[in-house]
Design a protein around this motif. Structure first.
Motif, short mmCIF file in Angstrom:
data_model
loop_
_atom_site.label_atom_id
_atom_site.label_comp_id
_atom_site.label_asym_id
_atom_site.label_seq_id
_atom_site.Cartn_x
_atom_site.Cartn_y
_atom_site.Cartn_z
N PRO A 142 -33.05 7.65 -14.46
CA PRO A 142 -33.10 9.22 -14.82
C PRO A 142 -33.99 10.10 -13.58
CG PRO A 142 -33.22 7.57 -16.11
CD PRO A 142 -33.35 7.00 -15.42
N TYR A 143 -35.11 9.68 -13.06
CA TYR A 143 -35.84 10.47 -12.01
C TYR A 143 -35.01 10.44 -11.58
CZ TYR A 143 -40.04 8.52 -15.68
OH TYR A 143 -41.16 8.99 -16.30
N MET A 362 -26.87 16.26 -19.99
CA MET A 362 -27.32 16.36 -21.30
C MET A 362 -27.68 15.21 -21.67
SD MET A 362 -25.05 18.53 -23.82
CE MET A 362 -25.98 18.55 -25.17
N GLU A 363 -26.54 14.19 -21.43
CA GLU A 363 -27.20 12.52 -21.39
C GLU A 363 -28.13 11.75 -20.79
OE1 GLU A 363 -24.98 8.31 -20.70
OE2 GLU A 363 -24.22 9.73 -21.86
N LEU A 364 -27.93 12.53 -19.62
CA LEU A 364 -29.38 12.77 -18.01
C LEU A 364 -30.55 12.53 -18.49
CD1 LEU A 364 -29.59 11.03 -15.42
CD2 LEU A 364 -28.83 13.61 -14.39
N ARG A 365 -30.45 14.22 -19.37
CA ARG A 365 -31.60 14.89 -19.01
C ARG A 365 -32.37 13.58 -20.52
NH1 ARG A 365 -31.49 20.75 -22.12
NH2 ARG A 365 -30.85 19.58 -23.30
N GLU A 366 -31.95 13.38 -21.76
CA GLU A 366 -31.75 12.70 -23.12
C GLU A 366 -32.81 11.68 -22.42
OE1 GLU A 366 -30.22 10.61 -27.01
OE2 GLU A 366 -29.21 12.01 -25.50
N ARG A 367 -31.88 10.60 -21.24
CA ARG A 367 -32.60 9.24 -20.14
C ARG A 367 -34.14 9.86 -19.69
NH1 ARG A 367 -28.64 7.81 -17.07
NH2 ARG A 367 -29.61 5.41 -16.04
N PHE A 368 -33.75 10.71 -18.87
CA PHE A 368 -34.82 11.17 -18.19
C PHE A 368 -36.34 11.67 -19.43
CE2 PHE A 368 -38.10 15.02 -17.38
CZ PHE A 368 -38.14 14.38 -15.91
N THR A 369 -36.13 12.66 -20.31
CA THR A 369 -36.98 12.63 -20.94
C THR A 369 -37.27 11.29 -22.25
OG1 THR A 369 -35.78 14.80 -21.75
CG2 THR A 369 -37.11 13.66 -23.61
N ARG A 373 -41.65 11.13 -21.68
CA ARG A 373 -42.58 11.75 -22.46
C ARG A 373 -43.31 10.44 -22.56
NH1 ARG A 373 -38.70 10.65 -26.52
NH2 ARG A 373 -38.40 13.43 -26.48
N LYS A 374 -43.52 9.38 -21.71
CA LYS A 374 -44.38 8.42 -22.01
C LYS A 374 -44.96 8.73 -20.36
CE LYS A 374 -43.57 6.29 -25.60
NZ LYS A 374 -44.50 7.07 -26.59
N SER A 393 -41.37 18.76 -13.99
CA SER A 393 -41.20 19.39 -14.72
C SER A 393 -40.38 20.33 -14.29
CB SER A 393 -42.60 19.86 -15.75
OG SER A 393 -43.34 20.96 -14.23
N GLU A 394 -40.56 20.81 -13.42
CA GLU A 394 -40.02 21.88 -12.72
C GLU A 394 -37.86 21.53 -12.46
OE1 GLU A 394 -40.94 22.38 -9.07
OE2 GLU A 394 -43.30 23.60 -9.36
N ALA A 395 -37.86 20.08 -12.14
CA ALA A 395 -36.18 19.73 -12.36
C ALA A 395 -35.71 19.90 -13.01
CB ALA A 395 -36.17 17.98 -11.48
#
Length: 427
Positions: A142-143, A362-369, A373-374, A393-395
Motif C-alpha cells: 500500500p505504501y 479508495m480501496e488502496l487509500r484505505e489499505r494505506f491508512t 495510522r500506526k 502525507s503528500e502522496a
C-alpha cells in the motif's frame, strides 16, 4: 515505446524468432526475470545492451527504487532510452509497464517515467500499471502503490490500471471457456509464440497466462501503428481524445474476446456480443462496474473484418445504457485495424475514462491508512537518503484529491447540468 513490427505468426520461422527487434529497455534490480528472458524463446528479440540489472533488488521499498537506484542508474537509463529512441522511424509514444506493489516497479518505474518527461517532454507517455490485490504478500505494497500513484498522476499522459486479482479472475474464466470450446487450435501447441520454454510441453509458469492478457492489451492498442486499417488511430490521439482534464487520465481497459496464446480454442464471440462484452465488468482489467460510474470519454479499438457501419450501429445500440457526462455525450473515439489477432476473426479493446476507477483508488487509500495510522514499517523508508515522512502525507493527499475530482464528476450523474464543477486543469 512503440514497436512497429508484426505480432502475427510470421515471426516464428523454424522455431526461431527472425527479423524482429523490440525497441525496448528492460530494467530490473534483480537478475532473475531478465536472465529468464535471455534464456527463453524470445531472447533474440531483445538487444542485450538495452538491459539493465542489479543483484540485490529494492527490498519492496519504493524509496530504494526511486531514490537510491534512481540516482545510481540515472545516466545509464537515460543513455539506453536515447539509443532506443534513435532507432525509431516515427516515435509516437513511450509505453512503461511496471508493477505497483514492489520496490523496483513502483519506485524505479516511476523514476523512469519522470526521466522520460525530462528528456522527451513532447512524446506521449502511456503507462500500464499492475496494481496489487488486497491479499498481496508484500506487506508494504500500500505504501509503494500510493507513493507511485502521485508520480503517475503528475507525470503520465495516460495510465492503464490493471489489477492482479482481475487477471486471476480472467484467466480462470478463460480456462472455463476453453474447456467448453471446440477442440483444436490454429496455433501449434509447441509454437514459440507461447511463453515459457517455447511451448506447452512443460509446466506452464504461474504468471504466463496473466502476462499474456497484458500483452494482448498492448498488442491491440498498438495495432494501428503496425497494420493498415480503414480508420487508424495514432497513439497520441488517445490522450488527446480521452483525457479532458490532465489529472483524470486513468483509462479502464476492457478486452474481448478473452484469451491467452495458450487457450486459442476459446469460442469466437458474435460481433454484437463482443461490443456488449466490452462494457461488462467481467471483461475489465480492474474490478469495478463501469455502468455504475460516469463516462468522460471512451475509445473502441477494433481489429478484423469490421466495418464503420458496424461500429456506429453498436455505439448507437449501447448509448442508452452508458451514462456519459452531459457536456460530452458524443465522447467516442474509434479505430479500425483490418488485421485480427492470431486465431481470431475480430477483437475489441475498449479504453474508458470512467469514474468507476475511484473505487479502486479508495480501496488502496484505505489499505494505506491502516498502515500509516500506526506508522508501521515507516522506518524502512525513512532510513533511505532523500526520503522524508512528508512524502507519505503528500502522496495520500494527492490520491485523496484525485478521488475527490472523480467524485465531483460522478455526482453529476443522472442530472443535466450546464457545466461540471470546475476542476484543476494545470499540472
Amino acid at each position: 515505446m512503440s514497436i512497429r513490427e508484426s505480432d502475427g505468426g510470421a515471426c516464428a520461422v523454424g522455431g526461431r524468432i527472425q527479423h524482429l527487434k523490440a525497441r525496448a529497455v528492460l530494467v530490473d534490480m534483480e537478475e532473475g526475470v531478465v536472465n529468464e528472458i535471455l534464456q527463453g524463446p524470445l531472447r533474440e528479440m531483445f538487444d542485450s545492451t538495452q538491459l539493465l540489472t542489479d543483484v540485490s533488488g529494492s527490498g519492496n521499498n519504493w524509496a530504494v527504487g526511486h531514490m537510491t537506484y534512481g540516482s545510481a542508474y540515472r545516466e545509464q537509463i537515460v543513455d539506453k532510452l536515447r539509443k532506443a529512441a534513435e532507432h525509431c522511424d516515427c516515435l509516437q509514444c513511450f509505453f512503461i509497464i511496471h508493477s505497483m506493489g514492489g520496490g523496483t516497479g513502483s519506485g524505479l518505474g516511476t523514476k523512469v517515467l519522470s526521466l522520460l518527461e525530462e528528456e522527451f517532454p513532447e512524446v506521449c507517455r502511456i503507462v500500464s500499471s499492475i496494481y496489487p490485490s488486497a491479499e498481496d504478500d508484500v506487506v508494504t505494497s500500500p505504501y509503494n502503490s500510493v507513493l507511485a500513484m502521485r508520480e503517475l498522476t503528475e507525470h503520465a499522459d495516460c495510465v492503464l490500471p490493471v489489477e492482479n486479482q482481475s487477471l486471476v479472475d480472467i484467466v480462470n474464466k478463460i480456462k472455463q471457456m476453453s474447456h467448453a470450446g471446440r477442440p483444436g487450435s490454429v496455433i501449434r501447441r509447441d509454437s514459440t509464440l507461447i511463453s515459457g520454454q517455447g511451448g506447452l510441453s512443460g509446466a506452464e509458469k504461474p504468471f504466463d497466462a496473466m502476462n499474456n492478457i497484458v500483452a494482448n492489451l498492448l498488442l491491440n492498442i498498438t495495432s494501428s501503428a503496425r497494420f493498415d486499417g480503414s480508420l487508424n488511430m495514432d497513439l497520441n490521439e488517445i490522450a488527446m481524445n480521452l483525457v479532458p482534464f490532465p489529472r483524470l487520465h486513468y483509462l479502464v481497459p476492457s478486452l474481448t474476446p478473452l484469451y491467452t496464446l495458450a487457450d486459442v480454442s476459446v469460442p469466437t464471440r458474435r460481433l454484437d456480443q463482443m461490443f456488449s462484452d466490452s462494457f461488462s465488468k467481467d471483461h475489465q482489467l480492474i474490478r469495478a462496474d463501469p455502468k455504475r460510474g460516469l463516462y468522460l470519454a471512451c475509445a473502441l479499438m477494433v481489429r478484423g473484418n469490421v466495418h464503420v457501419s458496424d461500429l456506429r450501429r453498436n455505439i448507437e445500440r449501447m448509448k442508452p445504457s452508458l451514462p456519459f457526462v452531459s457536456w460530452n455525450q458524443e465522447g467516442w473515439k474509434t479505430g479500425l485495424c483490418s488485421v485480427p489477432p492470431v486465431g481470431h476473426s475480430h477483437s475489441l479493446l475498449a479504453l474508458a475514462n470512467n469514474t468507476c476507477v475511484m473505487s479502486t483508488f479508495m480501496e488502496l487509500r484505505e489499505r494505506f491508512t491502516k498502515l500509516y495510522r500506526k506508522k508501521a514499517h515507516l522506518h524502512h523508508y525513512l532510513h533511505v537518503e532523500g526520503m522524508e515522512q512528508s512524502m507519505f502525507s503528500e502522496a495520500v493527499g494527492s490520491l485523496s484529491s484525485l478521488i475527490e475530482e472523480y467524485y465531483l464528476l460522478d455526482a453529476t450523474k443522472g442530472r443535466l447540468v450546464p457545466d461540471a464543477p470546475r476542476l484543476r486543469i494545470a499540472r
